[in-house]
Design an enzyme around this catalytic site. Sequence first.
Site, PDB file in Angstrom:
ATOM      1  N   TRP A   1     -40.906  -5.744  -9.522  1.00  0.00           N
ATOM      2  CA  TRP A   1     -39.978  -6.150  -8.740  1.00  0.00           C
ATOM      3  C   TRP A   1     -40.747  -6.374  -7.298  1.00  0.00           C
ATOM      4  CZ3 TRP A   1     -37.413  -1.972  -5.554  1.00  0.00           C
ATOM      5  CH2 TRP A   1     -36.234  -2.394  -4.772  1.00  0.00           C
TER       6      TRP A   1
ATOM      7  N   ASP B   1     -38.751   3.585 -13.192  1.00  0.00           N
ATOM      8  CA  ASP B   1     -37.588   3.016 -12.355  1.00  0.00           C
ATOM      9  C   ASP B   1     -36.487   2.571 -13.334  1.00  0.00           C
ATOM     10  OD1 ASP B   1     -35.903   1.543 -10.633  1.00  0.00           O
ATOM     11  OD2 ASP B   1     -37.466   0.285  -9.925  1.00  0.00           O
TER      12      ASP B   1
ATOM     13  N   LYS C   1     -25.822  -1.323 -10.053  1.00  0.00           N
ATOM     14  CA  LYS C   1     -25.545  -2.203 -11.139  1.00  0.00           C
ATOM     15  C   LYS C   1     -24.424  -1.828 -12.391  1.00  0.00           C
ATOM     16  CE  LYS C   1     -29.373  -3.450  -9.417  1.00  0.00           C
ATOM     17  NZ  LYS C   1     -29.907  -4.906  -8.751  1.00  0.00           N
TER      18      LYS C   1
HETATM   19  C1  LMR Z   1     -33.067  -7.382  -7.629  1.00  0.00           C
HETATM   20  O1  LMR Z   1     -34.226  -7.335  -7.920  1.00  0.00           O
HETATM   21  O2  LMR Z   1     -32.515  -8.430  -7.314  1.00  0.00           O
HETATM   22  C2  LMR Z   1     -32.303  -6.123  -7.134  1.00  0.00           C
HETATM   23  O3  LMR Z   1     -33.028  -5.137  -7.253  1.00  0.00           O
HETATM   24  C3  LMR Z   1     -31.635  -6.360  -5.618  1.00  0.00           C
HETATM   25  C4  LMR Z   1     -32.845  -6.005  -4.742  1.00  0.00           C
HETATM   26  O4  LMR Z   1     -32.875  -5.112  -3.549  1.00  0.00           O
HETATM   27  O5  LMR Z   1     -33.795  -6.635  -4.789  1.00  0.00           O
END
Ligand code: LMR
Length: 398
Positions: A128, A209, A244
Amino acid sequence: MFDRLEMAPPDAILGLTEAFRKDPRPEKINLGVGVYKDERNQTPVLRCVKNAEQVLLEKEDTKNYLSIGGDPAFGKAVEQIVFGDDLAASGRIRTVHTPGGTGALRVAADFLFRCFGSKKIWMSDPTWANHPAVFQAAGHTVAKYPYYDPDRKDIRWNAFIDTLRAIPREDVVLLHGCCHNPSGMDLTPAQWAEVAHIAADRGWLPLIDFAYQGLADGLEEDAAGVRALIGTLPEALVCASFSKNFGLYRERCGALSMIAANAHATERVFSQVEKAIRANYSNPPAHGGLIVTTVLNTPDLRDLWVSEVAAMRDRIHTMRQLFVETLAAKGVDQDFSFISRQKGMFSFSGLTPEHVQRLREEYAIYIVGSGRINVAGMMPDNMDRLCEAIASVLKTTA
Ligand code: LMR
């Protein structure tokens, strides 16, 4: 002094949402941020949430502060969902209510820094986009372990476990509990068991996570990896999010669970986590946590929630299949079948930064620069246009 500052670059994901909001083209499609859309292009308030809010409107009798870690009833309800009845009853787990899953990660990071100093945090390659920033902001360094192979569209299993085997004792390994963000490639139960075995052998600390429980195969199925690790290892940290699976995005509701070898050790960890929270936001905002607790502790609301999560999951699965079929129908030669095997909201599409830029400029289709697409933003109504646009940029980009 502020006049010496340079403009910060837009956020890789939320910056895209801002640009999307400003785009005047009515046909625009947002496959950027991980937000669920229904068939009418809405991100609805779940019915179980609305019903719980009605209950709260009647019953809530104070806006007094919560305690630093939030309402203990919230912690118990979350532990039961995330860890299942047996582990939840083990006495080894304590849970605090945090402002979102991101808040849980940051509290975990602050707790680690406070108690152990700067650590090396190992993250999947890719991960992420916000993971490195959260841990670096708290004073840690970041390292990568191999995870997703964009050529084979699969997990780089051998390289992954070879790296896990070489990670030193007491380093921290950030794992995605399910619905890997951004690749959508999850470990199988057998692979989770192997990871747990390596962690036990090497003595590194897993930090999981767990932001998408219920959106891959089911609420129980998606927790299999987390439970395999916690059942095997003496210590771990788990960061859950209810953005989510409860649709509570803007309520910022998440949880950090601390797992130690026994109840006494867990209490000591909890006391240190409280210090980290107090120095940051003092105590959590109540509303999201009250909703989650009310839904999980009211049998008919809980049943409704389970069915609403299943409906989201099924719609995402359907969109994955439809996307693959429609791309083929529009004459795309490349094999996109891997998208129907991936789990959760995201897939790594394999689209290049040039494709992504052209889709945005020429077709008002917004995708994260890495090529990550949010499948939960697709709809039957926009599928033809989306796939025609992708077919076009694939054919005509040098
Ligand atoms: C995402 O990966 O799009 C979500 O987890 C929202 C974010 O805060 O980035």
